[in-house]
Design a protein around this motif. Sequence first.
Motif, PDB file in Angstrom:
ATOM      1  N   GLN A 117      -9.384  -4.138   3.102  1.00 29.80           N
ATOM      2  CA  GLN A 117      -9.548  -3.512   1.820  1.00 29.80           C
ATOM      3  C   GLN A 117      -8.478  -2.133   1.773  1.00 29.80           C
ATOM      4  O   GLN A 117      -8.620  -1.583   0.781  1.00 29.80           O
ATOM      5  CB  GLN A 117     -10.879  -2.559   2.023  1.00 29.80           C
ATOM      6  CG  GLN A 117     -12.144  -3.748   2.211  1.00 29.80           C
ATOM      7  CD  GLN A 117     -12.128  -4.660   0.829  1.00 29.80           C
ATOM      8  OE1 GLN A 117     -12.369  -3.935  -0.317  1.00 29.80           O
ATOM      9  NE2 GLN A 117     -11.815  -5.911   0.894  1.00 29.80           N
ATOM     10  N   SER A 118      -7.628  -2.096   2.629  1.00 29.26           N
ATOM     11  CA  SER A 118      -6.516  -1.181   2.375  1.00 29.26           C
ATOM     12  C   SER A 118      -5.304  -1.653   1.589  1.00 29.26           C
ATOM     13  O   SER A 118      -4.428  -0.775   1.107  1.00 29.26           O
ATOM     14  CB  SER A 118      -5.880  -0.770   3.818  1.00 29.26           C
ATOM     15  OG  SER A 118      -5.561  -1.643   4.270  1.00 29.26           O
ATOM     16  N   LEU A 119      -5.305  -3.077   1.289  1.00 29.91           N
ATOM     17  CA  LEU A 119      -4.450  -3.596   0.457  1.00 29.91           C
ATOM     18  C   LEU A 119      -4.497  -3.252  -0.823  1.00 29.91           C
ATOM     19  O   LEU A 119      -5.744  -3.167  -1.375  1.00 29.91           O
ATOM     20  CB  LEU A 119      -4.315  -5.168   0.723  1.00 29.91           C
ATOM     21  CG  LEU A 119      -4.355  -5.761   2.074  1.00 29.91           C
ATOM     22  CD1 LEU A 119      -4.301  -7.284   2.166  1.00 29.91           C
ATOM     23  CD2 LEU A 119      -2.965  -5.322   2.792  1.00 29.91           C
ATOM     24  N   SER A 120      -3.488  -3.217  -1.839  1.00 30.49           N
ATOM     25  CA  SER A 120      -3.719  -2.860  -3.214  1.00 30.49           C
ATOM     26  C   SER A 120      -2.782  -4.029  -3.692  1.00 30.49           C
ATOM     27  O   SER A 120      -1.795  -4.499  -3.514  1.00 30.49           O
ATOM     28  CB  SER A 120      -3.317  -1.548  -3.359  1.00 30.49           C
ATOM     29  OG  SER A 120      -2.054  -1.189  -2.997  1.00 30.49           O
TER      30      SER A 120
ATOM     31  N   VAL B  58      -0.242 -11.721 -10.131  1.00 31.79           N
ATOM     32  CA  VAL B  58      -0.805 -10.486  -9.375  1.00 31.79           C
ATOM     33  C   VAL B  58       0.212 -10.368  -8.289  1.00 31.79           C
ATOM     34  O   VAL B  58       0.401 -11.048  -7.384  1.00 31.79           O
ATOM     35  CB  VAL B  58      -2.211 -11.184  -8.933  1.00 31.79           C
ATOM     36  CG1 VAL B  58      -2.835  -9.751  -7.797  1.00 31.79           C
ATOM     37  CG2 VAL B  58      -3.298 -11.200 -10.049  1.00 31.79           C
ATOM     38  N   THR B  59       0.689  -9.148  -7.993  1.00 33.14           N
ATOM     39  CA  THR B  59       1.636  -8.774  -7.094  1.00 33.14           C
ATOM     40  C   THR B  59       0.951  -7.732  -6.010  1.00 33.14           C
ATOM     41  O   THR B  59       0.819  -6.633  -6.447  1.00 33.14           O
ATOM     42  CB  THR B  59       2.850  -7.816  -7.755  1.00 33.14           C
ATOM     43  OG1 THR B  59       3.219  -8.784  -9.027  1.00 33.14           O
ATOM     44  CG2 THR B  59       4.022  -7.682  -6.745  1.00 33.14           C
ATOM     45  N   PRO B  60       1.047  -8.365  -4.763  1.00 33.96           N
ATOM     46  CA  PRO B  60       0.556  -7.519  -3.702  1.00 33.96           C
ATOM     47  C   PRO B  60       1.259  -6.264  -3.609  1.00 33.96           C
ATOM     48  O   PRO B  60       2.595  -6.575  -3.320  1.00 33.96           O
ATOM     49  CB  PRO B  60       0.551  -8.598  -2.576  1.00 33.96           C
ATOM     50  CG  PRO B  60       0.447  -9.823  -3.389  1.00 33.96           C
ATOM     51  CD  PRO B  60       1.344  -9.761  -4.479  1.00 33.96           C
ATOM     52  N   ASP B  61       0.898  -5.294  -3.194  1.00 35.87           N
ATOM     53  CA  ASP B  61       1.715  -4.059  -2.977  1.00 35.87           C
ATOM     54  C   ASP B  61       2.216  -4.184  -1.219  1.00 35.87           C
ATOM     55  O   ASP B  61       1.478  -4.356  -0.643  1.00 35.87           O
ATOM     56  CB  ASP B  61       0.944  -2.665  -3.307  1.00 35.87           C
ATOM     57  CG  ASP B  61       1.797  -1.564  -3.336  1.00 35.87           C
ATOM     58  OD1 ASP B  61       2.809  -1.471  -2.625  1.00 35.87           O
ATOM     59  OD2 ASP B  61       1.354  -0.564  -3.912  1.00 35.87           O
ATOM     60  N   ARG B  62       3.476  -3.658  -1.269  1.00 41.21           N
ATOM     61  CA  ARG B  62       3.801  -3.713   0.236  1.00 41.21           C
ATOM     62  C   ARG B  62       3.716  -2.571   1.038  1.00 41.21           C
ATOM     63  O   ARG B  62       3.909  -2.077   2.327  1.00 41.21           O
ATOM     64  CB  ARG B  62       5.438  -3.971   0.152  1.00 41.21           C
ATOM     65  CG  ARG B  62       5.606  -5.466  -0.499  1.00 41.21           C
ATOM     66  CD  ARG B  62       7.441  -5.511  -0.473  1.00 41.21           C
ATOM     67  NE  ARG B  62       7.750  -6.935  -0.919  1.00 41.21           N
ATOM     68  CZ  ARG B  62       7.834  -8.111   0.026  1.00 41.21           C
ATOM     69  NH1 ARG B  62       7.514  -7.863   1.266  1.00 41.21           N
ATOM     70  NH2 ARG B  62       8.164  -9.052  -0.479  1.00 41.21           N
ATOM     71  N   ASN B  63       2.933  -1.600   0.204  1.00 40.91           N
ATOM     72  CA  ASN B  63       2.866  -0.078   0.700  1.00 40.91           C
ATOM     73  C   ASN B  63       1.292   0.051   1.114  1.00 40.91           C
ATOM     74  O   ASN B  63       0.362  -0.726   0.382  1.00 40.91           O
ATOM     75  CB  ASN B  63       3.116   0.645  -0.055  1.00 40.91           C
ATOM     76  CG  ASN B  63       4.613   0.751  -0.268  1.00 40.91           C
ATOM     77  OD1 ASN B  63       5.480   0.634   0.600  1.00 40.91           O
ATOM     78  ND2 ASN B  63       5.141   1.026  -1.538  1.00 40.91           N
ATOM     79  N   LEU B  64       0.891   0.857   2.024  1.00 36.56           N
ATOM     80  CA  LEU B  64      -0.424   1.445   2.284  1.00 36.56           C
ATOM     81  C   LEU B  64      -0.371   2.885   1.608  1.00 36.56           C
ATOM     82  O   LEU B  64       0.450   3.626   1.980  1.00 36.56           O
ATOM     83  CB  LEU B  64      -0.886   1.235   3.662  1.00 36.56           C
ATOM     84  CG  LEU B  64      -0.982   0.201   4.244  1.00 36.56           C
ATOM     85  CD1 LEU B  64      -1.420   0.245   5.597  1.00 36.56           C
ATOM     86  CD2 LEU B  64      -1.877  -0.898   3.530  1.00 36.56           C
ATOM     87  N   THR B  65      -1.699   3.348   0.965  1.00 28.99           N
ATOM     88  CA  THR B  65      -1.712   4.629   0.589  1.00 28.99           C
ATOM     89  C   THR B  65      -3.072   5.297   1.177  1.00 28.99           C
ATOM     90  O   THR B  65      -3.902   4.736   1.369  1.00 28.99           O
ATOM     91  CB  THR B  65      -2.074   4.456  -0.808  1.00 28.99           C
ATOM     92  OG1 THR B  65      -0.739   3.907  -1.537  1.00 28.99           O
ATOM     93  CG2 THR B  65      -1.893   5.912  -1.609  1.00 28.99           C
ATOM     94  N   THR B  66      -2.843   6.387   1.671  1.00 27.86           N
ATOM     95  CA  THR B  66      -3.903   7.467   2.196  1.00 27.86           C
ATOM     96  C   THR B  66      -3.858   8.809   1.647  1.00 27.86           C
ATOM     97  O   THR B  66      -2.812   9.035   1.172  1.00 27.86           O
ATOM     98  CB  THR B  66      -3.945   7.024   3.774  1.00 27.86           C
ATOM     99  OG1 THR B  66      -5.285   7.592   4.194  1.00 27.86           O
ATOM    100  CG2 THR B  66      -2.958   7.978   4.389  1.00 27.86           C
ATOM    101  N   VAL B  67      -4.359   9.657   2.030  1.00 28.32           N
ATOM    102  CA  VAL B  67      -4.711  11.021   1.771  1.00 28.32           C
ATOM    103  C   VAL B  67      -4.632  11.893   3.029  1.00 28.32           C
ATOM    104  O   VAL B  67      -5.146  11.600   4.135  1.00 28.32           O
ATOM    105  CB  VAL B  67      -5.999  11.478   1.114  1.00 28.32           C
ATOM    106  CG1 VAL B  67      -6.056  13.042   0.870  1.00 28.32           C
ATOM    107  CG2 VAL B  67      -6.096  10.691  -0.259  1.00 28.32           C
TER     108      VAL B  67
END
Length: 364
Positions: free
Chosen positions: A201-204, A319-328
Amino acid sequence: MTDREKLDAILAEEEANTQQPQETVEENAPELKNEASQYLGTSLQHNPMTGRTFEEDEQDKNLAKRKGLTRIGEEIGHKAEIRDGWIDIDKALLGDRAIFYPEDWQFRVRPATVEAIRNWSMIDDENPLSVDDVFNEVLKSCIAIVTPEGPKPWGNICSWDRFFFLLLIREYTFKQGESEVSYEEDCPECDNPVKFTLTSQSLSYELPDPEVMPMYDRETRTWNIDPAEYDVEADVTTFYVPTLEKDQNIKTWLIARYNENRNKKIDQVFMRFAPWMSQKISKDDTIAKRQMRELEMKYKSWDEDQFEFFNDVIKNIIVTPDRNLTTVCPVCGEEVVSQIRFPNNISALFKSTSKRRKKFGSKQ
């Protein structure tokens, strides 16, 4: 309540609904001394193994057949599969990407087998082909697709969802959270450490342009696009969702072609288009060779306008998977982005970090 008691309860309810008359008992009937004495001098009406009448046993069989029950009172199919480790995947976990699968498809997952984990541990992180093969082996053994028409092969998964399903398998394998993949990076705003955790679920993903989605057919998993509507001279063209099966068979074709002639150059631009141009690529080497030759000839027949248009189409429907994770950042509240990475290499992805045994040596 035990399964036997549940089954008896269902039988009792059905008997009450049919309003069958109860057997009368003679008031002056002699008291039986033991279980066996009731059968002496009479025709045997009970199953001596169960103590139930043969009629009751027959009712059990009919109920099991009618309700689809196993001998332990479990529904055949879904519940039995849960017992064997399979559980349904909530398609909501896919988010908007669920639209790239027919609505009546149901995905199921089970924990990675010992064999799969053993193969995973032998991954060569420096060899993309090795990583690719083991990825597919884990998916093949741990993901099932159920449809009203029957099961579908794992290879029908969209190319961009491979890592998502792999992480889902991992999470179900280590459902106690004993093998978290996480790392820390400093927040660029306040320099405090920020924790990133890699999960399904952390994938975007970057999704297709909303303007082109009305052209997509969910049941056939295709886009049917008329170039004439965009002032390009070409017939209506169908684009097919890239799948893991096509990726695997194209890779096999590539390896065979390279082995035939190692000096032969591969058109990388054509390879980008190929998965979109055909619904299926055969596993058979001879058939795949013919299919790929036909696709390449079609690709080379495009003029400049057609190529540029079809290139724009791919850019807007992929659909392009993001190679990054994003958090706060928990300190300053700023959004922090980090590239996905594996602290202990990808070969450790299916290795438990729980302290169930002492570590042997210092090498990972």
